[in-house]
Every structure is written in structure tokens, then in C-alpha cells.
Design a protein around this motif. Sequence first.
Motif, short mmCIF file in Angstrom:
data_model
loop_
_atom_site.label_atom_id
_atom_site.label_comp_id
_atom_site.label_asym_id
_atom_site.label_seq_id
_atom_site.Cartn_x
_atom_site.Cartn_y
_atom_site.Cartn_z
N GLY B 155 -21.86 -16.44 23.22
CA GLY B 155 -21.72 -17.72 23.92
C GLY B 155 -21.50 -17.51 25.40
O GLY B 155 -21.13 -16.41 25.85
N ALA B 156 -21.73 -18.59 26.16
CA ALA B 156 -21.61 -18.52 27.62
C ALA B 156 -20.22 -18.07 28.05
O ALA B 156 -20.07 -17.45 29.10
CB ALA B 156 -21.92 -19.89 28.22
N HIS B 157 -19.20 -18.38 27.21
CA HIS B 157 -17.84 -18.00 27.59
C HIS B 157 -17.66 -16.50 27.71
O HIS B 157 -16.70 -16.02 28.30
CB HIS B 157 -16.84 -18.56 26.56
N ARG B 158 -18.61 -15.73 27.14
CA ARG B 158 -18.45 -14.28 27.19
C ARG B 158 -19.19 -13.64 28.37
O ARG B 158 -19.09 -12.45 28.60
CB ARG B 158 -18.93 -13.65 25.88
N GLY B 235 -19.23 -20.89 34.33
CA GLY B 235 -18.56 -21.04 35.62
C GLY B 235 -18.91 -19.90 36.58
O GLY B 235 -18.10 -19.47 37.38
N LEU B 236 -20.15 -19.43 36.49
CA LEU B 236 -20.57 -18.30 37.32
C LEU B 236 -21.91 -18.64 37.97
O LEU B 236 -22.49 -19.69 37.70
CB LEU B 236 -20.71 -17.04 36.47
N ARG B 237 -22.38 -17.73 38.80
CA ARG B 237 -23.64 -17.93 39.47
C ARG B 237 -24.67 -16.96 38.90
O ARG B 237 -24.34 -15.80 38.64
CB ARG B 237 -23.47 -17.67 40.98
N ILE B 238 -25.89 -17.43 38.73
CA ILE B 238 -26.96 -16.56 38.25
C ILE B 238 -28.00 -16.44 39.35
O ILE B 238 -28.42 -17.44 39.93
CB ILE B 238 -27.61 -17.12 36.96
N VAL B 239 -28.36 -15.20 39.66
CA VAL B 239 -29.35 -14.98 40.71
C VAL B 239 -30.60 -14.33 40.11
O VAL B 239 -30.52 -13.25 39.52
CB VAL B 239 -28.79 -14.08 41.83
N LEU B 240 -31.73 -15.01 40.25
CA LEU B 240 -33.00 -14.50 39.72
C LEU B 240 -33.78 -13.82 40.82
O LEU B 240 -33.62 -14.13 42.00
CB LEU B 240 -33.86 -15.66 39.22
N GLU B 241 -34.68 -12.94 40.41
CA GLU B 241 -35.62 -12.34 41.35
C GLU B 241 -36.99 -12.91 41.03
O GLU B 241 -37.51 -12.71 39.93
CB GLU B 241 -35.68 -10.81 41.17
N GLU B 242 -37.57 -13.62 41.99
CA GLU B 242 -38.88 -14.23 41.74
C GLU B 242 -39.91 -13.17 41.34
O GLU B 242 -40.73 -13.41 40.45
CB GLU B 242 -39.36 -14.97 43.00
#
Lengths: 777, 334
Positions: B155-158, B235-242
Motif C-alpha cells: 500500500g501507499a503507506h509503505r 504524502g511524498l513527491r514522485i519524480v518521473l523521467e520523460e
Amino acid sequence: MQTEEIRVRGLVQGVGFRPFVWQLAARFGIRGEVLNDGEGVLIRATGDQLDDFCRAILEEAPPLARIRSLDRRAIDLDVSPSGFSIVETKGGTKRTGVTPDAQVCSACRAEIAEPAERRHGYAFTNCTHCGPRFSIVDAIPYDRMATRMRAFIMCDACKTEYENPADRRFHAQPIACPTCGPKLTFLDRQGAPVDGDPLTLAAETIAAGGILALKGLGGFHLACDATNEAAVTDLRRRKRRPDKPFALMGLDLDMIGRHCHLTPAHAALLSEPAGPIVLMDSRAGGDALAPSLAPRLSVLGWMLPTTPLHQFLCAALARPLVMTSGNLSGEPQVIGNDEALEKLSSFADAFLLHDRDIARLLDDSVTAVVGGDLRVLRRARGYAPAPLELPPGFADAPPLLALGGELKSAICQISDGEALLSHHIGDLEDALSYSEFEKAIEDYARLFGHRPEIIACDLHPGYRSTAKAQEIAAKAGLPLLQVQHHHAHVASAMAENGWPLDGAPVLGIALDGTGYGLDGTVWGGELLLSTYRDVTRLGSLKPVPLPGGSAAVQEPWRNLLAQLTSAFGRDALPLPEGSDLQERLASKPVATLLGMMEKGLNSPMTSSAGRLFDAVGAALGLAFDRVSFEGQAAMELESLARLAVQPSDTEASDAHGYPFALLSEDDLARIDPAPMWRALLTDLADGVPSATIALRFHQGFATACADLAMDLARRHGAGAIALSGGVMQNALLMELLLDRLADCGLPVLTQRQVPANDGGLAYGQAVIAVAQALAGD
Amino acid sequence: LAHGGGGKAMRDLVEDVFVSAFYNPETGAMEDQARLDPTPELLNGGRLAFTTDSFVVDPLFFPGGDIGKLAVYGTVNDLAVGGAKPKWLSASFIIEEGCEVETLRRVAASMRQAADLSGVAIVTGDTKVVAMGAADKLFVTTAGVGVIPPGTDLGAHRVRPGDVAIVNGFLGHHGAAILAARGDLALETDIASDCAPLNALMEAVAKAAPNLRAARDATRGGLAAALNEIAASAGLRIVLEETSLPLKPDIRGFCEILGFDPLYLANEGTLVLFVPPDEAEAALAAMRRVPEGRDAAIIGSVTEGTAGRVEMKTLFGGSRIVDMLVGEQLPRIC
Ligand SMILES: [Fe+3]
Ligand SMILES: [Mg+2]
Ligand SMILES: [Zn+2]
Ligand SMILES: [Zn+2]
């Protein structure tokens, strides 16, 4: 002998106001005191010439001061003062205003050029009439310790000037000299310091055709020799900026005047303390400039040296310099040294840095003179955060925050009967610009002690500013008002012109790119009957599909196809066989787009004026495939049309241009471009020069909009006609509209200090939200 | 197919289509309720997972799949991304009067095949025939029960800063296939839906990456929606690489012409999962050994910073906010 308390409100702190009052007191033999407090400046004056004294305050105020009001009342003093004194700043301040930054003044310019002066050649020279303000302030009251100058301890010489009311630098918070102030460093492209005089090294970099990153007032600039085509194309390649024009800096008005059509109005604007970029017609014969500065555009943006630093570079090189923002394309300008070294190292051959921090990013402001008036197109350094007055009826406005649009983002606070429109922030899709937007919301709230009771934003459900407004309103339990995009544009023009809260409705012509309409379709060529509270759509451009949604905003040919299909049906496009245009369209996936439009697949209907300009531009081969910056096709179309305007020949501007039809649909008047397209294609087939075609389109469109507006205004009893929306940045169209509306008998409200583009949306949203709140009381 | 007039005979015919297609010797004939025996995992402390979803799609049959496959894999995948082994499905059908019985037979057969492929049994169901216009040809609702092995908790909590985001394959094929199948777009394309079961893939990853944090299938709203949901609940940020996004040239071309963003196109056999950095290579290798994970790729990572934000580093070094779409895709550009 009278004694009075004189209260002066407005931008009167940090601009040399108290020494100015001190000097006037000496002139008029007045005794008493002057002090700064939370409401502005307070004077207690005893003397015989108080009327003259007050008149002189209003008439001779220091250049950076903006007096909003001066109130007098008689008082009794227990002890008669013996002289006139300047009293130290008292606590308990709230909103006293922070002045905008100002470009280097003539006194400082002369001083640094004078070898005998101790500030000779010093890049951070400033005084109470010029220098950094908003760009270095962290808190109010405006005191040295509340600015980024707190890192520098004043030397004795500076301290003496700072404390002397007769000195030009009395209480000039950023006061500095070579002994005690900020210092320059020159670094190579790897970021290694280089020995030698930094200014000389910087000038050598530019002279050798290199690109210099330098720290300016509100952010970093990238500079190169504007007469060196190789340097300019190099900068274009490194910045991945194929077409968008570069701003230029010229040493003085003489130099600028040699390269463009500089009128007295332009000269005055360039010389204003704000020091904006001013758009001017490039003069034929200005061939010393690199051709790729502004491909296919007839205007160039110029500014004077903003700071002594820029002044030295311009003087050392004695030629125009490109002065463009130091950033990755689409990102905000860089303001920190480390950040600059990291982000600009791929663009710059060298760095000219210094150790005075920039507190907040302020882009260069962009202005133009249209119809004889100053028009601010980008409101940033030099203009923000000067407050804007609100019209009669708005005095009881509750504190309010409006978050503006999605592109050219700016926010607006309302408090104490004033509007404070922020500096230009940028496009919110970019992650860093969005962070700047969030930062600005907090920054302005803290700086001006603002606690909104109402939040306003656009009606578009997908704008990031809308989501932010919803988040703020929900968190703080505040009411949220979503304002239709073009209503906000029109209200912005109304409020800027002081149209009263309970004034008659105004007929607004909002010519724009795209905005979310009240009916859920995409609007952008609207005739709206507006009060601050209500809006009724009376007319618009005939809606056509926008095949591919935002892809159609990027690719003008899509709009051409949509327009032609709408005018002639999908099977009967009257394109001359074998013509350029036919061949170019044939190379595109036309059948797919026709299918999309027929099925309504990602083809929302739009009445946008901006897209019509794109389509006409594409028909003439301008940015046919794709624009590389916003508004490119329309800007090129305007430039092309200007080639056909003969200044001496009034016939051109009197001509009515191509015909448009007027349809009536469900009580809505629709301007139908079909006859215009027929005439345009005929001209194209007949080999009429494309400049003439472009001009005839501008003329016809202006006529159609003006005629319909005047008719609707008459029928609905409108009290004025307002012009707003991003398309109004087209100076030719604006001039034609003003010309056609000149005899309508109604005032024409246009935007000047507030941008007609989306940079002015927040201001319009704010006044609409205020009006609704006051109506609800 | 007629509504009402056909009476009981018709209803029996329709029911028979499905009952015979779904018959399973282990679970026996479909009764009014299915009776399920606890699996060994359940007896050892495992938990049940239960989900349901409705499927409406136009057209019913499209390159790469049909509504039946969609209904089975959709529910199988909803169970699988939570770490459950899908076991049993129910299936309900709302049939518009006039729908061909042959159509129903094809859908039923396709569902049976999909169930067999993903190792689940369709154990109960229902059919209703409604008047013309009250439904669009055929709506299918499936519910599913799966078993979460003891100790598994996805789950997202982990999700933690530093975790790596991996997708199992190319993006946007289902959404593009459906749009293309609606016809008349004069597009030469053989884009097929990615419609596939993801339970085998999930089991493989769980084995290879014991600290697998979370997984989400990127269905409606596309990869963008899946990532935004994870970023918001973690509650975090996700950074993708195009540059790392698995995109086939034909999807790129399709999106360019139609003005769509592949990040927002629906997928039906694509998931994104999060693993700690030291298990990323193992997870990737395990995924690539399963057919549904052949084209797996690392697409980004999780960082501290603005909570709930998804960003994409673009080709030119900028960074763009990838948010959820609100309503239809109306241009935001002025
Ligand atoms: Fe706009
Ligand atoms: Mg589901
Ligand atoms: Zn000065
Ligand atoms: Zn000093």
C-alpha cells in the motif's frame, strides 16, 4: 502661526520622503517633526506657510514616492518645537507599502562616472531615488536589517551619509560603497574564480562573442553582443529558443534611438524609475543588429541599464547587448549564485556574480506604447508591488485573495480599499514556476500582513490555480468564488479605469486565446455586458472546433483547417489547386482531424479570437506547423500587416478590410468569418501581397468587433466599452479598434498598468469577488 | 434479443449462455450462491481481499480484447495490485434488448478463457435484460475475492523517499485502441489494447523483491492518475523521467495527432509499482521474465518535498507538473 498634523499615505517610506520633508520645512521656515509609522508618514508642523508647504509636498515628492492622500488637521502642542527633526521609525507597523525597485538614477550614474568620487566605478551604487527595494526586502518595516543588505556593515563614510538628512543617501537602506558593500566576482564556465577586474573580464567575454551570465536586480541575465549574429544564434541554440525575440539593453536613449523608432513617449517610459523593457518598431537601417534577434517581427524590446553593473558593461562595450532572462526555457529566472552555476553552466561562457542576495525573483517588466498610452504587458521588476487604487464604491472591500489564471500567473490581494497585484510569476505547468506561485502566496501574505476572508480564482476546473484556491479555501474554511475568465478580463479594464461599483453596465470586448466559458465550452472572442457583479454574453465569434485541444494551440494549421471546414464544409475547401497552401495542408493528417471534429473527439468548440489569428497566420504560411512560443503566429501576422501600413497614407487605416458576417443564434450575436475567408483566399489566389492580406484581416476584424460592440452597447444601454484579453497585445488591432470606437460617444476603457493578458486576471477576479461580497452584505 | 415478450424461455437461454461457459468441475454448477473452501493461506493467517468493478465500453470488441476480458482482468488486477492471489469471481450482465445472443456467447467464451488464463473461477452471477435505450448493448459487473498471503501488506503507506517506480510495459495502448476502434479517424494503426492479467507478474515481483511497497494499476486516468493517488496517500513527491517512459512510436504518433497525453490514456494491463532502490534491479529482472513484464522499465523515484506532487523531468531538463485531469481535457493554455 498654525500647528497641524499632516498625514501622508501611499508609497512614502524608503523613498527619501522624510529628508524631503525636512528640506521643505527648512525652505518654508517650519518647525516640528516628521516620522514613519504604520499608516505612512506623519508630520507635526508649526509655521506660517503650511499651505505652501503641503502643496510642495504634493508637487515635488521624490521620484519613487507615490502619494495616495494627504490629510491635515489642526492640533495644539504643549511645547512649541524649536527646530524640525526626523524621528526614528516607530513600531506597530502594518501595511505601509514596499516600493518597487528602481533603475540607476541620473545622479548616481554621474557619480560613478566621476573619477574623483569614492564610488567611481562601483557597481552597487544607489541612493534614496534608485536601487534595489522589493528585490531585497524580507520584512516590513523597510529597514536595512530587514533587507539582504543586513549582511554588510556600513563603513563610517556611508554611515555619515546615511545619517545626514541633507544627503541624497539619508536612510537609503541599501547604501554601499567599495569599502563596505557587495563585491563582484568573475568566474569561468566551470565556476572557478578568475583573477583580474571582474567588469573588464565580463566585457571581454561579451566582446569576444561569448555569453555572460550576470546577476541583475531581480534575477540572472544572459548577455551577449546584439550585433554579433554568431553569438546570438549560439545563445538561441543553447537556450533551445528558436524564434522568441530577445530583449536588448542600450547604453542610453541615443544608442537605442539609432536602432528603432523612439518617440518622446518611449523615451519617457524607458527613463522611468521602473526601467521596463519597451517594445518599439525596429527602424529599417538598424542593420548593425544581428538578424536573428527577433525573426519575422517588426518590434524589438529595449531597456536602459538597470543597475550600475549593467551601465558599466554597456559603456565598456559601446554597443547594444542582448539581455535575456537566465533560465531554462519555461522555467523561472535563476536568482541564487549556486543555482546559477548549476543551471546556467550549459548556456554561459562565464559568470559575473556578486554577494548581495536577491530576496525574490522579479523578471524584467515589458511595456509598449499603444494609442498614445503606456501598456504594461508583463508587470514585474519596477512595477510590483505598487498598489492599485480601487474605483469608487470599493472602500469597504473585505480582505481578499485572487489567484489568477494558469499562464502568466500573478496573484492579487485586496485590503484597505487597495489592490496589490503581484509580480509576474510564470506558467503553472512548470514545476518550479508553480513553486514560485505557492511561495508568492505566502510571501505576499506575510510581507503585507494580509489575511484573506474570501478566495477568488478562475472558473476553469483544470487550472492549477483553481485547485490551489480550492485547497486554501477548504483549509481555512473561506468562501471561494470562481470567476469566468473573460468577465475577469473585462472587470480588470473597468476597475483600472475607475469605473464605479454601481456604474452602468459596460460592453466588454474580450479578445483572447482560450478561457473556460459559462457554458463549459472554450471562449475567447466575446462581447459581454458586464457589471462587477454580473455578466451576460451578448455575442461572440462563431464557435469552431479546436481539433486536438491544446495541440491546436501549439499548431496553427489545425485552426486553419477548423476555420476552413467551418466556413466551407469538409468537402469543398476552396483552396487554389497546386497552391502552396493546398500542398502544405495536404502534408498534414487532414482526414484524421476531419474525423475528430465530426465525432467531437478531443475537439472542444471554441469562439477564440487568438485561434482565428493563428488560422489566418497559417494561411499566410506563418508558424504553419507549430509555434515555438505563445502568440507567435499572431505576433508575426501583426508584424506582416505593419509592412502594408503607410504612415502617411490614411486610406489604409480607414479601409474596412475583409467582410465578416453577423449571425444570430439563440439570442447570441455571432461574428462569422466565412466571408473573410472567401475574400482572403481570393486575394491569395490573385497574388495580393501577404502583408496586404494581413492588414485587410486586421482591419476587417476590428471593424466587425467594433460595429457589433457599438450596436450592442446602444441596445443594452451600456455606459462604456472596455477592451481586454491577450489579443489586445496586438498593437495594430488595438489601434484600429480605438480608431473605430472613437466616435461612438462612449468612453473606451483600456488596460494600462494592468496587463490585458492573463497577467491581469487576478485583479479582475478580485474586484468581481469584492462586488459580490459587498452585494451579499 | 427481445425484452419481456420472450418470457422465461428467453431468460433461460441467456442464463444458459453464461452458465455453460463458466462451468467449472471444481466449483460445480452455478447456484444462487457460491460456497468457497478456505485456502491453506487463509488457514495460516492470510486475509481475504474483495473488490468489484463495472465495465462499459464502446465498442464491445476491440483490437486486443473485448468487454469480457476487460471485466475479468480488471477485477483480477485490482486484487493482484493489493498483493492478493485472485481466486473467485462473480459476473453480472445488464443486456440491452436487441443485443445478439451470438455477441453474448462470444463475450462469455472470452471471459472463460480469461478466467482460465489468470487462474480464477467465475462462480456466481446474474443476468438482466432491459429495454432498448436503458443500457448500451451490454454492461458487465464483476466482483472478485482473492487471498492475501500472511505477512503481505502492500500500500501507499509503505512507500518511502528513495523508492523506485517501475512500470511493466508500454503506456496508453488500451485508451488508444478504443479511440481508434471507434473508427473514421483515417488512421493506419494496429494499436491493440494491453488488456492482460497481472497476477502472475505480481507474484513474481513479490518473490524477487520481498520489500515491494505498493502497486497500482494504471487504468482510468492513466499512469498520471495512478501516480497522483500514490503520491497523495503517501504524502511524498514522485519524480518521473520523460526519457524513461516506455512509449511506442505509434502511440506517440497517435497522441501527437489527436492531442492526447499518453500519461492520461487508460491502460488495462499496466501497473506501476514501488520498490526500495536495492531491490529495483531484482524486481525489474523478475518482471521481464513474465510476458506481461517483458518491457518493464524504471520510470522515476520517490522524494521528499512537496507532498502529493508528481513531476516529470522533461527532455530539455525542465520539470513539469503532472496532475490529475479534472473533467474533460480542455486546454489550459490561454
Ligand atoms: Fe485570457
Ligand atoms: Mg476497480
Ligand atoms: Zn541614485
Ligand atoms: Zn561604505
